[in-house]
Design a protein around this motif. Sequence first.
Motif, PDB file in Angstrom:
ATOM      1  N   GLY A  47      -2.963   1.538  22.409  1.00 39.02           N
ATOM      2  CA  GLY A  47      -2.497   0.162  22.413  1.00 39.02           C
ATOM      3  C   GLY A  47      -2.371  -0.457  21.035  1.00 39.02           C
ATOM      4  O   GLY A  47      -1.783  -1.515  20.891  1.00 39.02           O
ATOM      5  N   ASN A  48      -2.920   0.192  20.015  1.00 32.99           N
ATOM      6  CA  ASN A  48      -2.785  -0.337  18.664  1.00 32.99           C
ATOM      7  C   ASN A  48      -1.538   0.252  18.027  1.00 32.99           C
ATOM      8  O   ASN A  48      -1.389   1.475  17.981  1.00 32.99           O
ATOM      9  CB  ASN A  48      -4.011   0.031  17.812  1.00 32.99           C
ATOM     10  CG  ASN A  48      -5.271  -0.614  18.328  1.00 32.99           C
ATOM     11  OD1 ASN A  48      -5.242  -1.686  18.907  1.00 32.99           O
ATOM     12  ND2 ASN A  48      -6.388   0.055  18.126  1.00 32.99           N
ATOM     13  N   PRO A  49      -0.654  -0.599  17.505  1.00 35.53           N
ATOM     14  CA  PRO A  49       0.555  -0.056  16.880  1.00 35.53           C
ATOM     15  C   PRO A  49       0.217   0.658  15.577  1.00 35.53           C
ATOM     16  O   PRO A  49      -0.700   0.271  14.853  1.00 35.53           O
ATOM     17  CB  PRO A  49       1.403  -1.298  16.632  1.00 35.53           C
ATOM     18  CG  PRO A  49       0.427  -2.420  16.550  1.00 35.53           C
ATOM     19  CD  PRO A  49      -0.705  -2.041  17.467  1.00 35.53           C
ATOM     20  N   ILE A  50       0.942   1.703  15.296  1.00 34.37           N
ATOM     21  CA  ILE A  50       0.815   2.438  14.056  1.00 34.37           C
ATOM     22  C   ILE A  50       2.089   2.144  13.270  1.00 34.37           C
ATOM     23  O   ILE A  50       3.194   2.378  13.756  1.00 34.37           O
ATOM     24  CB  ILE A  50       0.651   3.944  14.323  1.00 34.37           C
ATOM     25  CG1 ILE A  50      -0.609   4.167  15.170  1.00 34.37           C
ATOM     26  CG2 ILE A  50       0.590   4.719  13.018  1.00 34.37           C
ATOM     27  CD1 ILE A  50      -0.739   5.555  15.725  1.00 34.37           C
ATOM     28  N   GLU A  51       1.920   1.597  12.076  1.00 26.57           N
ATOM     29  CA  GLU A  51       3.059   1.122  11.303  1.00 26.57           C
ATOM     30  C   GLU A  51       3.300   1.995  10.079  1.00 26.57           C
ATOM     31  O   GLU A  51       2.360   2.440   9.428  1.00 26.57           O
ATOM     32  CB  GLU A  51       2.820  -0.311  10.848  1.00 26.57           C
ATOM     33  CG  GLU A  51       2.645  -1.278  11.998  1.00 26.57           C
ATOM     34  CD  GLU A  51       2.281  -2.679  11.552  1.00 26.57           C
ATOM     35  OE1 GLU A  51       2.763  -3.620  12.175  1.00 26.57           O
ATOM     36  OE2 GLU A  51       1.521  -2.822  10.564  1.00 26.57           O
ATOM     37  N   VAL A  52       4.573   2.197   9.787  1.00 32.66           N
ATOM     38  CA  VAL A  52       4.982   2.826   8.537  1.00 32.66           C
ATOM     39  C   VAL A  52       5.491   1.682   7.662  1.00 32.66           C
ATOM     40  O   VAL A  52       6.380   0.938   8.056  1.00 32.66           O
ATOM     41  CB  VAL A  52       6.083   3.881   8.759  1.00 32.66           C
ATOM     42  CG1 VAL A  52       6.572   4.436   7.431  1.00 32.66           C
ATOM     43  CG2 VAL A  52       5.572   4.997   9.654  1.00 32.66           C
ATOM     44  N   LYS A  53       4.873   1.561   6.480  1.00 35.17           N
ATOM     45  CA  LYS A  53       5.227   0.472   5.570  1.00 35.17           C
ATOM     46  C   LYS A  53       5.770   1.023   4.268  1.00 35.17           C
ATOM     47  O   LYS A  53       5.377   2.091   3.811  1.00 35.17           O
ATOM     48  CB  LYS A  53       4.002  -0.399   5.295  1.00 35.17           C
ATOM     49  CG  LYS A  53       3.518  -1.122   6.536  1.00 35.17           C
ATOM     50  CD  LYS A  53       2.385  -2.079   6.208  1.00 35.17           C
ATOM     51  CE  LYS A  53       1.908  -2.749   7.489  1.00 35.17           C
ATOM     52  NZ  LYS A  53       1.935  -4.179   7.395  1.00 35.17           N
ATOM     53  N   VAL A  54       6.681   0.235   3.694  1.00 37.11           N
ATOM     54  CA  VAL A  54       7.281   0.555   2.401  1.00 37.11           C
ATOM     55  C   VAL A  54       7.215  -0.688   1.528  1.00 37.11           C
ATOM     56  O   VAL A  54       6.992  -1.797   2.020  1.00 37.11           O
ATOM     57  CB  VAL A  54       8.746   1.027   2.544  1.00 37.11           C
ATOM     58  CG1 VAL A  54       8.842   2.309   3.353  1.00 37.11           C
ATOM     59  CG2 VAL A  54       9.626  -0.059   3.151  1.00 37.11           C
ATOM     60  N   ASN A  55       7.438  -0.497   0.229  1.00 39.29           N
ATOM     61  CA  ASN A  55       7.533  -1.644  -0.667  1.00 39.29           C
ATOM     62  C   ASN A  55       8.717  -2.505  -0.233  1.00 39.29           C
ATOM     63  O   ASN A  55       9.742  -1.983   0.211  1.00 39.29           O
ATOM     64  CB  ASN A  55       7.738  -1.179  -2.111  1.00 39.29           C
ATOM     65  CG  ASN A  55       6.546  -0.424  -2.633  1.00 39.29           C
ATOM     66  OD1 ASN A  55       5.406  -0.829  -2.430  1.00 39.29           O
ATOM     67  ND2 ASN A  55       6.798   0.690  -3.299  1.00 39.29           N
TER      68      ASN A  55
END
Length: 74
Positions: A47-55
Motif C-alpha cells: 500500500g505504500n507507493p514506491i517513487e522514482v525521483k529525478v532532479n
Amino acid sequence: MVDGELKTVATFSDPISAEITAGMLNDNGIPAAVFGAVSAYPPLGFGNPIEVKVNADDYDKAKELLDTPAPDVE
C-alpha cells in the motif's frame, strides 16, 4: 543525485519495477533514485507507493524517455 528539488517521475507498487526504471534513467544520463522501498519483504510495504525521483531540471527529459515506446525487437 544533485542536492536540490526532486520530482517524482514514476510511481510503482513493487520495488523491482522502480529499480528497473531508475536504472534505465541512470543508464541514459539522468540521475534517478528510488524512494519508499522500505522492505525487501513486499507484504511489509503493501500500500505504500514506491517513487522514482529525478532532479527537477531533468524531469521533462525523464518523462519523455519514459513515455517513449520501446522499439520492436525482431
